[in-house]
Design an enzyme around this catalytic site. Structure first.
Site, PDB file in Angstrom:
ATOM      1  N   HIS A 148       3.307  -7.048 -54.799  1.00 10.50           N
ATOM      2  CA  HIS A 148       3.199  -6.826 -56.244  1.00 10.50           C
ATOM      3  C   HIS A 148       1.764  -6.495 -56.630  1.00 10.50           C
ATOM      4  O   HIS A 148       0.815  -6.643 -55.830  1.00 10.50           O
ATOM      5  CB  HIS A 148       3.675  -8.066 -57.018  1.00 10.50           C
ATOM      6  CG  HIS A 148       2.868  -9.304 -56.758  1.00 10.50           C
ATOM      7  ND1 HIS A 148       1.645  -9.549 -57.346  1.00 10.50           N
ATOM      8  CD2 HIS A 148       3.131 -10.392 -55.966  1.00 10.50           C
ATOM      9  CE1 HIS A 148       1.194 -10.727 -56.959  1.00 10.50           C
ATOM     10  NE2 HIS A 148       2.060 -11.260 -56.104  1.00 10.50           N
ATOM     11  N   CYS A 208       1.678 -13.938 -51.162  1.00  9.06           N
ATOM     12  CA  CYS A 208       2.213 -12.604 -51.428  1.00  9.06           C
ATOM     13  C   CYS A 208       1.246 -11.518 -50.948  1.00  9.06           C
ATOM     14  O   CYS A 208       0.092 -11.792 -50.621  1.00  9.06           O
ATOM     15  CB  CYS A 208       2.466 -12.434 -52.923  1.00  9.06           C
ATOM     16  SG  CYS A 208       3.808 -13.472 -53.560  1.00  9.06           S
TER      17      CYS A 208
END
Length: 415
Positions: A342, A360
Site C-alpha cells: 500500500h 507491510c
C-alpha cells in the site's frame, strides 16, 4: 427395496407404480390383471397365455421383477440409485427429480442392473421409469418413486476465485467449508478441475486461517497465461461426515489466466520489481517490516487476494497494541494476518533505504497507485530478504506456493 413385477406384455399395455403395504398388493394384482387382459382378445386364461407367448413372453406368464433402491418416503440419501431386473433385462432407465433434473447412469454388461453416476441427494423426490425385456423378448415398462430424507445439517462452500474472472498466474482454486469435513476423500472425489491445456495440479487440504476446513487446487508451477479453467464441484448428495452435514447443491465456476505478472520484492535492497512475461517493466523503492518477530515482513510467495482501495488500519486488530490507527490508500491484501502492499507516504524517508514498517510493503502514493491499477487478483508477490521473520504459512492467505510439489500432493485425501 421396491419391487415391481412386469408381466410379459407389449409396450403401453400397462404401467405399474410402486407403493407399500396392502395398497401395493391391491395395485399390483389389479395391474397384473390389466396386463393379462390387455395382451389378448378374450378373457380365457389359455388364450391370454397363448397370445403372450406369441409376443415373446413366458408360456407360464412369469413376470419380470424390477427392484429399485433406495426406496420409501424417507430413503437414505448419499447412495447411488440402483435398478435391477430379474427374469429379464433392462433396456432403458430414467431417473428424474421433481424439478426435472436427471440422474445419469449406465447399464451393466448383462443388462440386468442400472446404476446412477451420482448419489441421491437429500430431501429430494425421484421418479424411476424402466423399460424391460423378458428372456423370450417380450417388452414392458414400470414406474417407481421414492423420496430421500431431508438433511439435518447442511454444509456450504465459499470459493475463490470468482466465476467468469481473469486472474493472475498464482491464483489457486480455494474452497472453504462452512462446517467440518471429516470424509475428505468423499468430498475430493466430487471435485473435477478441467483446463484448456491439461495443466498438472493437485488438491491440498488444510485448516483455513479462520479455523475452517479448506481445500485448494494449485498447478505444479504457475499457470500458463491464457489457460481456461473449469471447476465442477458435484457435491449435491455428498455427506461430509459426523457433524459436517450434507451438501445440497453443486458448484460450478470458470476463470481465465491473464498475463504473467510477478512482483519481486527484495527487502535486502528495498526494491520491488514488476516482471511481466519475463521482462522488468517497473522498479520502485519500498520499505518492508522493521526486523523483529512482531514487525518483520513475511518472506515467501504471497498472492494478491483482494484490491481493497482505501482502508482503515488499526494495529490493535493484529496484536500490535496502539502502534497505529490510520487510513491507507491503494491497499492490496496479501495475507489474512494483515500484510498489505500500500501507499505509505509517512514512511517516505525509508523507501529504498531501510525496513521500517509494521510488516507491510510500503511505497509512495504514485508508485502504489500504479501497482494498484496494474495488479490482478492472483498475481504473486515473491518476497525475499534476510530481515524477514519467516516464511508465510500455507493457510495465511493463498500461501500454497510455499511448500514443494511433493509435499503439496501429499495433502490430497486421495494420495
Amino acid at each position: 427395496m421396491s419391487e415391481i413385477r412386469v408381466r410379459g406384455i407389449r409396450p403401453g399395455s400397462a404401467r405399474i407404480r410402486s407403493t407399500t403395504g396392502a395398497a401395493a398388493v391391491a395395485l399390483l394384482n389389479t395391474a397384473l390383471l390389466t396386463a393379462a387382459l390387455s395382451a389378448c382378445s378374450g378373457g380365457h386364461p389359455s388364450t391370454a397365455g397363448a397370445v403372450a407367448k406369441e409376443g415373446g413372453g413366458h408360456a407360464d406368464g412369469r413376470p419380470v421383477t424390477v427392484t429399485v433402491t433406495p426406496h420409501g418416503t424417507r430413503a437414505k440419501p448419499g447412495e447411488p440409485v440402483t435398478v435391477t431386473a430379474q427374469d429379464g433385462t433392462l433396456t432403458s432407465v430414467t431417473v428424474t427429480d421433481a424439478r426435472g433434473g436427471h440422474l445419469a447412469g449406465g447399464l451393466s454388461r448383462d443388462g440386468r442392473t442400472w446404476t446412477s453416476d451420482r448419489n441421491a441427494a437429500p430431501g429430494t423426490a425421484y421418479t424411476v421409469k424402466a423399460q424391460t425385456r423378458t428372456e423370450e423378448g417380450t417388452t414392458g415398462d414400470a414406474d417407481a418413486s421414492f423420496t430421500t430424507e431431508a438433511a439435518g445439517l447442511v454444509n456450504k462452500v465459499d470459493w475463490r476465485p470468482g466465476d467468469a474472472t481473469t486472474v493472475g498466474v498464482a491464483q489457486p482454486i480455494s474452497l472453504v467449508f462452512d462446517r467440518p469435513v471429516h470424509d475428505k476423500a468423499a468430498v475430493e472425489r466430487q471435485l473435477k478441475v478441467t483446463t484448456s491445456n491439461h495443466t498438472e495440479g493437485s488438491w491440498g487440504w488444510m485448516k483455513d486461517w479462520s479455523g475452517k476446513d479448506r481445500v485448494d487446487w494449485r498447478p505444479r508451477e504457475y499457470w500458463r497465461p491464457g489457460t481456461r479453467v473449469t471447476l465442477d464441484a458435484q457435491l449435491n448428495g455428498t455427506d461430509s461426515g459426523t457433524d459436517g452435514g450434507w451438501f445440497v447443491r453443486d458448484y460450478h465456476l470458470r476463470f481465465t489466466i491473464g498475463s504473467q505478472q510477478i512482483f519481486k520484492v527484495d527487502l535486502d535492497r528495498k526494491r520491488l520489481t514488476v516482471q511481466r512475461d519475463g521482462r522488468a517493466v517497473r522498479t520502485v523503492p519500498v520499505s518492508g517490516g522493521t526486523p523483529g518477530p512482531e514487525t518483520g515482513s513475511w518472506r515467501g510467495t504471497e498472492v494478491v487476494m483482494a484490491k481493497e482501495g482505501t482502508i482503515r488500519m488499526n494495529s490493535e486488530t493484529v496484536g500490535l497494541g496502539k502502534a497505529y490507527d490510520q487510513d491507507v490508500d491503494y491497499a492490496m491484501r496479501l495475507t489474512w494476518s494483515g500484510t498489505y502492499a500500500h501507499a505509505a507516504p509517512w514512511n517516505a524517508a525509508y523507501f529504498g533505504r531501510a525496513n521500517r514498517s509494521h510488516g507491510c510493503i510500503g511505497m509512495s502514493d504514485a508508485d502504489a497507485r500504479w501497482l494498484y491499477e496494474n495488479a490482478h487478483i492472483g498475481d504473486p508477490f515473491e518476497v525475499t530478504g534476510a530481515e524477514t521473520k519467516g516464511t508465510v504459512a500455507v493457510n495465511n492467505g493463498l500461501g500454497d506456493w510455499n511448500v514443494g510439489w511433493d509435499d503439496w500432493r501429499a495433502r490430497s485425501a486421495l494420495r
